[in-house]
Design a protein around this motif. Structure first.
Motif, mmCIF file in Angstrom:
data_model
loop_
_atom_site.group_PDB
_atom_site.id
_atom_site.type_symbol
_atom_site.label_atom_id
_atom_site.label_comp_id
_atom_site.label_asym_id
_atom_site.label_seq_id
_atom_site.Cartn_x
_atom_site.Cartn_y
_atom_site.Cartn_z
ATOM 1 N N LYS A 4 -5.557 -4.121 40.571
ATOM 2 C CA LYS A 4 -5.173 -5.528 40.672
ATOM 3 C C LYS A 4 -6.085 -6.245 41.660
ATOM 4 N N LYS A 5 -6.579 -7.399 41.247
ATOM 5 C CA LYS A 5 -7.487 -8.166 42.088
ATOM 6 C C LYS A 5 -6.706 -8.943 43.148
ATOM 7 N N TYR A 49 -14.090 -12.896 39.845
ATOM 8 C CA TYR A 49 -14.715 -12.586 38.556
ATOM 9 C C TYR A 49 -16.069 -11.927 38.760
ATOM 10 N N ASP A 54 -17.505 -15.800 33.075
ATOM 11 C CA ASP A 54 -16.114 -15.987 33.487
ATOM 12 C C ASP A 54 -16.007 -16.953 34.662
ATOM 13 N N SER A 58 -13.978 -20.491 34.543
ATOM 14 C CA SER A 58 -12.909 -20.769 35.504
ATOM 15 C C SER A 58 -13.170 -22.050 36.280
ATOM 16 N N ARG A 87 -4.359 -15.517 37.304
ATOM 17 C CA ARG A 87 -5.063 -15.594 36.023
ATOM 18 C C ARG A 87 -6.114 -14.495 35.918
ATOM 19 N N ALA A 88 -6.803 -14.229 37.021
ATOM 20 C CA ALA A 88 -7.828 -13.174 37.018
ATOM 21 C C ALA A 88 -7.217 -11.797 36.782
ATOM 22 N N ASN A 89 -5.911 -11.668 37.089
ATOM 23 C CA ASN A 89 -5.216 -10.398 36.868
ATOM 24 C C ASN A 89 -4.537 -10.332 35.502
ATOM 25 N N GLY A 90 -4.878 -11.273 34.624
ATOM 26 C CA GLY A 90 -4.386 -11.205 33.257
ATOM 27 C C GLY A 90 -3.166 -12.026 32.939
ATOM 28 N N GLU A 91 -2.639 -12.772 33.902
ATOM 29 C CA GLU A 91 -1.483 -13.613 33.622
ATOM 30 C C GLU A 91 -1.904 -14.761 32.687
ATOM 31 N N PRO A 92 -1.053 -15.107 31.710
ATOM 32 C CA PRO A 92 -1.413 -16.142 30.721
ATOM 33 C C PRO A 92 -1.318 -17.558 31.270
ATOM 34 N N ASP A 94 -3.270 -21.020 31.533
ATOM 35 C CA ASP A 94 -4.407 -21.728 30.949
ATOM 36 C C ASP A 94 -4.787 -22.943 31.788
#
Length: 277
Positions: A4-5, A49, A54, A58, A87-92, A94
């Protein structure tokens, strides 16, 4: 599973300093604090990132217009740093969600900051400084310089850290079961704020009238007010939106178009600037 970032403390400090001392970077009527915001997000995005594509994607999120009271508004910068980490950890999350939060908060925080900082805190400091300056004493300006910078730095630092903490905690609400309704509400609040600003600060009227007899005349503005008050305000705001979003015309060119419309309108008598020579 990928690790996890997490934004490091050194990066958070650099991001905060970029905002605290550079929030008016490249300030203009077209962009206001947009580039200062970008400067604050640069170290955050750079750390989160790995590839340039990326990073660019961003950073485009933060190229939209932004303007608020810089001290209280630091909360928004910290908040979006936390959201960018999520967001960088994959959370949706936008662009629309993040920009909706920015737009929804910048107006209310600007009003709060202007009242507390500009309208109350600064006058108090100046009042004390003027008292200390009696007889030409240098203590007055020295007091103001030190007191303002110390209060500004630690106050903004606290607001940034609180925003960052809220950013991480807000992710569940933004992507959970109620996320769709919450995100729609955030975007709606931002739209309402922009609409309220347009209705409050824009005032366009026409001087066009047709005289029939000595006591009878058709006044276009009175007719418009009777049918749709502030109709011209709405039309010109819609025109600017249409030109910038649908035709992809830059704000600077749109302003030049408005100047041209105003010039022609004055020549034909549609507008009256009430200038006297």
């Amino acid at each position: 599973m990928a690790e996890k970032k997490k934004i490091s403390q050194s990066t958070l400090k650099k991001s905060f300093r970029n905002w605290a001392y550079g929030n008016l970077t490249c300030f203009s009527q077209e962009h206001m604090q947009t580039f200062g915001y970008l400067a604050a997000m640069l170290p955050v995005v750079d750390e989160l990132y790995d590839n340039d594509e990326d990073k660019v994607k961003s950073l485009r999120t933060y190229t939209t217009f932004f303007n608020t009271e810089p001290q209280i508004g630091t909360l928004v910068v910290g908040l979006t740093a936390g959201l960018e980490e999520a967001r960088a950890n994959g959370e949706p999350l936008d662009d629309e969600t993040i920009n909706g939060i920015r737009a929804g908060l910048m107006g209310p925080l600007a009003g709060l900051g202007d009242s507390i900082i500009v309208g109350t805190f600064i006058p108090i400091l100046l009042g004390i400084a003027l008292g200390l300056s009696t007889g030409g004493s240098v203590l007055g300006p020295l007091f103001y310089i030190v007191a303002w910078n110390v209060a500004m730095y630690f106050g903004m630092k606290y607001a940034y850290n609180q925003g960052y903490t809220m950013g991480g905690a807000a992710v569940e609400a933004l992507v959970g079961p109620q996320s769709a309704a919450l995100r729609s509400s955030i975007v709606m609040v931002g739209t309402m704020v922009i609409g309220a600003v347009a209705a409050t600060w824009i005032n366009i009227t026409t001087a066009l009238q047709v005289t029939f007899t000595k006591d009878s005349a058709f006044v276009l503005q009175d007719t418009l007010d009777g049918i749709f008050p502030k109709a011209l305000n709405f039309f010109f705001v819609w025109l600017c939106w249409w030109l910038m979003t649908k035709k992809k015309i830059s704000p600077t060119v749109v302003m030049l178009i408005l100047v041209g419309i105003a010039f022609v309108g004055v020549l034909v008598g549609f507008f009256d600037p009430k200038l006297k020579y």
